[in-house]
Design a protein around this motif. Structure first.
Motif, PDB file in Angstrom:
ATOM      1  N   THR A  15      10.058  -1.941  -1.873  1.00  0.00           N
ATOM      2  CA  THR A  15      10.818  -0.697  -1.991  1.00  0.00           C
ATOM      3  C   THR A  15      12.133  -0.929  -2.735  1.00  0.00           C
ATOM      4  O   THR A  15      12.533  -0.101  -3.548  1.00  0.00           O
ATOM      5  N   ALA A  56       0.824  -1.205   0.000  1.00  0.00           N
ATOM      6  CA  ALA A  56       0.000   0.000   0.000  1.00  0.00           C
ATOM      7  C   ALA A  56       0.861   1.259   0.000  1.00  0.00           C
ATOM      8  O   ALA A  56       1.864   1.310   0.727  1.00  0.00           O
ATOM      9  N   TYR A  57       0.489   2.243  -0.804  1.00  0.00           N
ATOM     10  CA  TYR A  57       1.171   3.544  -0.784  1.00  0.00           C
ATOM     11  C   TYR A  57       0.146   4.658  -0.923  1.00  0.00           C
ATOM     12  O   TYR A  57      -0.722   4.626  -1.797  1.00  0.00           O
TER      13      TYR A  57
HETATM   14  C1  LIG Z   1      -2.366   2.259   4.391  1.00  0.00           C
HETATM   15  C2  LIG Z   1      -0.872   2.257   4.159  1.00  0.00           C
HETATM   16  C3  LIG Z   1      -0.295   3.314   3.470  1.00  0.00           C
HETATM   17  C4  LIG Z   1       1.080   3.332   3.232  1.00  0.00           C
HETATM   18  N1  LIG Z   1       1.626   4.395   2.571  1.00  0.00           N
HETATM   19  C5  LIG Z   1       2.966   4.417   2.364  1.00  0.00           C
HETATM   20  C6  LIG Z   1       3.568   5.534   1.703  1.00  0.00           C
HETATM   21  O1  LIG Z   1       2.903   6.488   1.283  1.00  0.00           O
HETATM   22  N2  LIG Z   1       4.910   5.536   1.520  1.00  0.00           N
HETATM   23  C7  LIG Z   1       5.709   4.483   1.967  1.00  0.00           C
HETATM   24  O2  LIG Z   1       6.936   4.531   1.768  1.00  0.00           O
HETATM   25  N3  LIG Z   1       5.150   3.418   2.601  1.00  0.00           N
HETATM   26  C8  LIG Z   1       3.819   3.361   2.799  1.00  0.00           C
HETATM   27  N4  LIG Z   1       3.266   2.277   3.436  1.00  0.00           N
HETATM   28  C9  LIG Z   1       4.151   1.145   3.806  1.00  0.00           C
HETATM   29  C10 LIG Z   1       4.305   0.216   2.591  1.00  0.00           C
HETATM   30  O3  LIG Z   1       3.062  -0.374   2.288  1.00  0.00           O
HETATM   31  C11 LIG Z   1       5.287  -0.963   2.824  1.00  0.00           C
HETATM   32  O4  LIG Z   1       4.976  -1.610   4.026  1.00  0.00           O
HETATM   33  C12 LIG Z   1       6.731  -0.519   2.902  1.00  0.00           C
HETATM   34  O5  LIG Z   1       7.082   0.230   1.730  1.00  0.00           O
HETATM   35  C13 LIG Z   1       7.666  -1.731   2.988  1.00  0.00           C
HETATM   36  O6  LIG Z   1       7.447  -2.617   1.899  1.00  0.00           O
HETATM   37  P1  LIG Z   1       8.569  -3.587   1.383  1.00  0.00           P
HETATM   38  O7  LIG Z   1       7.938  -4.605   0.492  1.00  0.00           O
HETATM   39  O8  LIG Z   1       9.688  -2.806   0.781  1.00  0.00           O
HETATM   40  O9  LIG Z   1       9.125  -4.249   2.704  1.00  0.00           O
HETATM   41  P2  LIG Z   1       8.817  -5.718   3.250  1.00  0.00           P
HETATM   42  O10 LIG Z   1       9.598  -6.672   2.418  1.00  0.00           O
HETATM   43  O11 LIG Z   1       7.370  -5.886   3.377  1.00  0.00           O
HETATM   44  O12 LIG Z   1       9.398  -5.597   4.700  1.00  0.00           O
HETATM   45  C14 LIG Z   1      10.763  -5.775   5.061  1.00  0.00           C
HETATM   46  C15 LIG Z   1      10.931  -5.572   6.555  1.00  0.00           C
HETATM   47  O13 LIG Z   1      10.739  -4.213   6.900  1.00  0.00           O
HETATM   48  C16 LIG Z   1       9.735  -4.065   7.888  1.00  0.00           C
HETATM   49  N5  LIG Z   1       8.895  -2.921   7.473  1.00  0.00           N
HETATM   50  C17 LIG Z   1       7.769  -2.982   6.728  1.00  0.00           C
HETATM   51  N6  LIG Z   1       7.272  -1.748   6.510  1.00  0.00           N
HETATM   52  C18 LIG Z   1       8.110  -0.883   7.113  1.00  0.00           C
HETATM   53  C19 LIG Z   1       8.131   0.538   7.231  1.00  0.00           C
HETATM   54  N7  LIG Z   1       7.171   1.319   6.665  1.00  0.00           N
HETATM   55  N8  LIG Z   1       9.155   1.077   7.959  1.00  0.00           N
HETATM   56  C20 LIG Z   1      10.108   0.302   8.522  1.00  0.00           C
HETATM   57  N9  LIG Z   1      10.124  -1.045   8.432  1.00  0.00           N
HETATM   58  C21 LIG Z   1       9.145  -1.627   7.748  1.00  0.00           C
HETATM   59  C22 LIG Z   1       8.939  -5.318   7.893  1.00  0.00           C
HETATM   60  O14 LIG Z   1       8.506  -5.639   9.214  1.00  0.00           O
HETATM   61  C23 LIG Z   1       9.927  -6.348   7.384  1.00  0.00           C
HETATM   62  O15 LIG Z   1      10.632  -6.931   8.442  1.00  0.00           O
HETATM   63  C24 LIG Z   1       1.892   2.268   3.684  1.00  0.00           C
HETATM   64  C25 LIG Z   1       1.287   1.197   4.368  1.00  0.00           C
HETATM   65  C26 LIG Z   1      -0.064   1.185   4.606  1.00  0.00           C
HETATM   66  C27 LIG Z   1      -0.647   0.018   5.340  1.00  0.00           C
END
Ligand SMILES: Cc1cc2nc3c(=O)[nH]c(=O)nc-3n(C[C@H](O)[C@H](O)[C@H](O)COP(=O)(O)OP(=O)(O)OC[C@H]3O[C@@H](n4cnc5c(N)ncnc54)[C@H](O)[C@@H]3O)c2cc1C
Lengths: 202, 367
Positions: free
Chosen positions: B210, B184-185
């Motif tokens: 990311t 989600a973003y």
């Molecule tokens: C409603 C909603 C809106 C969102 N809007 C945004 C946005 O506008 N911009 C944005 O950058 N992200 C946003 N997020 C967070 C985004 O959805 C992801 O969770 C985040 O980018 C990590 O995804 P990934 O696949 O890279 O990491 P993953 O592979 O899912 O996670 C890797 C590790 O990092 C940890 N982790 C997960 N999320 C985060 C975080 N946010 N900070 C620190 N550690 C984390 C996890 O626990 C995991 O251990 C939002 C989430 C929600 C639920």
């Protein structure tokens, strides 16, 4: 031992059951099916679910594999294919059971369903079939051996599940928590089960 | 010799073939639930499907996109819907993700509910509006050392209707060692800019989505995303507002503030933005610029780790410590919080202390 006819037939079948469950406990004497035990035995009710599923599957697959081995593999002189044949049969059988259970009873499916796929990869099931053909059993005796082995596995995982639930609250050294302490428990229980060995022989 | 090899081959092929056939027939025959209907929101939409697949998939095949981040494995708990009839018993996979109240309300994880009979569900109206979009990556711009702005041009459909504050779900592509995932973003662009979507993304070390977006996604590449989702939006009231965000939590608030300007929405408002050091700040000039454009708006960037002797003249410290100096009494206010759960929880409890009512706190937790 020399079983006498009639009552002997029954008692031989019963003896096979008992020895499969206790003296030759598939988990505690032969150490098969360990991975599912480590994974699932955290609680008694999940242990129960998996245990019951294992009883059912070992009994049924012993029967099927007995027939396939004696009436197909031996006549075709393909005994050496038993391993792969049994694996395929067990996997298909479990899938089939999963479908039937899903259709017939959702409640049962929810209770057992998630354990069935686990069973496909449970080496205890395959082990039972392989041990079974190593003995000169009749069909009924094979079934009894399957059921007994399954029951033994059920008993073992229930006991382990019970103990793990009890020690759940205890302060364990960090390195021991989880699989570590479980393996130690299994080891001690295996010692206890050694006490049964020699009581009956098959 | 040859003969025995042949028998073995024939035997093996025959056994596997017969067993597979048996399973296929059994599946067709045993698990055939026939045609079923899904009734959405008491007849608002009635869908005819073949029973047997999950509710989540059946809905998305019919253009109703329930948010889901784990691909139907039952581990993200995003895909909750209310199943009022025909959902079958709760499965042990769902149970841990549902509160007692949710269980009472018949809330289910739609990826774990199989459609086996006619089914009735309730979903929020906004989910009817969610669409699956094809889009082209238009721009990638670094805003700080670990935050970037990602722009997409919508292709099919080529326009999106959303409210400032809502989010979309972006699907990452496979790259070495990582599967495709959905995350989600929040949308940072304006609702009036219907043909594009901008996001603000912070790099999560080792994060699947990311890392894909930062290191593998190229300008011009096609992506799929779905949305809009979420009920994080500006309330239609006269109450003054407190906005609080950290890092990429900027995104929805950046959209909301500019939307307020565009639509001439007058609301007394504060925006507290949390960063560690000066280099964490972005859009700083634009936000201070908004102080002049909006009727009564104040931007307060707060830095927690800025070196003591630097030239930074703004606030130093954590938002909860700084809040009371600006807003000693928060009773009249509404609060909009966005970012990590740690930040949100700390600020919410401070705001409660300052008299702000729980039901006036709106937040989007990012993790
Ligand atoms: C409603 C909603 C809106 C969102 N809007 C945004 C946005 O506008 N911009 C944005 O950058 N992200 C946003 N997020 C967070 C985004 O959805 C992801 O969770 C985040 O980018 C990590 O995804 P990934 O696949 O890279 O990491 P993953 O592979 O899912 O996670 C890797 C590790 O990092 C940890 N982790 C997960 N999320 C985060 C975080 N946010 N900070 C620190 N550690 C984390 C996890 O626990 C995991 O251990 C939002 C989430 C929600 C639920």
């Amino acid at each position: 031992m020399e079983p006498n006819i009639d009552s002997g037939f029954l008692s031989a079948t019963l003896l096979i059951f008992l020895s499969a469950a206790f003296t030759n406990n598939i988990l505690l004497a032969r150490f098969l099916g360990m991975c599912s035990v480590l994974g699932v035995s955290k609680k008694v009710d999940t242990s129960m679910g998996l245990g019951v599923a294992v009883i059912f599957v070992t009994t049924a697959t012993s029967g099927i594999n007995y027939i396939v081995y004696n009436y197909l593999l031996i006549p075709l002189e393909l005994e050496y294919l038993r391993l792969i044949t049994f694996i395929v049969i067990i996997a298909s059988f479990v899938q089939l059971v999963e479908m039937i259970v899903e259709r017939v009873s959702l409640v049962l499916y929810n209770a057992l369903g998630i354990f069935l796929p686990l069973i496909t990869v449970n080496c205890a099931i395959l082990g039972v079939s392989l041990f079974m053909i190593g003995q000169p059993y009749s069909f009924l005796e094979a079934l009894s051996f399957g059921a007994g082995s399954g029951f033994g596995w059920f008993l073992a995982i229930m006991l382990i599940g019970g103990i793990r639930e009890k020690i759940n609250e205890n302060a364990l050294p960090k390195g021991l928590a989880g699989p570590g302490i479980t393996l130690i428990i299994i080891g001690i229980m295996a010692l206890a089960f050694v006490g049964f060995s020699g009581m009956i022989s098959i | 010799m040859l003969a025995s090899i042949l028998t073995a081959l024939v035997f093996l092929t025959a056994t596997t073939l017969i067993l597979s056939l048996l399973l296929i027939i059994a599946e067709k025959w045993i698990l055939n639930y026939g045609p079923c209907t899904i009734d959405v929101n008491n007849g608002q939409k009635v869908i005819d499907i073949q029973g047997g697949s999950s509710l989540l998939n059946s809905l998305s095949e019919n253009e109703i996109f329930i948010p889901s981040a784990c691909g139907g494995r039952g581990s993200c708990a995003y895909c909750k819907v209310k199943v009022t009839q025909g959902g079958g018993p709760l499965s042990p996979i769902e149970e841990p993700y549902l509160s007692e109240q949710e269980i009472k309300d018949n809330v289910r994880l739609s990826c774990q509910v199989k459609v086996r009979e006619d089914i009735k569900i309730q979903i929020p109206d906004e989910l009817f509006n969610a669409r699956l979009f094809k889009a082209v990556t238009a721009s990638k711009k670094m805003l700080t050392y670990d935050i970037m702005e990602l722009g997409f041009d919508l292709v099919e459909p080529d326009e999106i209707e959303f409210t400032a504050g809502q989010y979309i779900q972006l699907e990452s592509r496979e790259y070495k060692g990582a599967d495709s995932v959905i995350r989600a973003y929040s949308i940072s662009s304006l609702p009036s800019e219907k043909k594009k979507i901008e996001l603000i993304m912070r790099r999560v070390p080792e994060g699947i989505c990311t890392t894909w977006a930062f290191d593998h996604l190229k300008e011009g590449q096609e992506v799929s995303l779905s949305g809009p989702y979420g009920d994080f939006k500006l309330q239609d009231t006269d109450a003054p507002a407190i906005f609080i965000a950290g890092g990429s939590g900027m995104a929805p608030i950046w959209s909301i503030l500019r939307h307020m300007h565009e639509k001439n929405i007058n609301k007394k408002s504060y925006y507290f933005f949390s960063g560690r050091i000066y280099d964490d700040l972005f859009f700083t000039d634009e936000l201070f610029g908004l102080e002049k454009k909006l009727s009564d708006f104040k931007y307060v960037p707060c830095l927690t780790r800025e070196p003591e002797h630097s030239s930074w003249k703004g606030e130093r410290g954590r938002i909860p410590e700084i809040l009371p100096r600006y807003i000693p009494d928060a009773q009249e206010y509404e609060a909009y919080l966005c970012g990590s759960s740690a930040l949100i929880e700390a600020c919410c409890s401070k705001l409660s202390e300052l008299g702000l009512k729980d039901e006036k706190m709106y937040f989007d937790k990012f993790e």
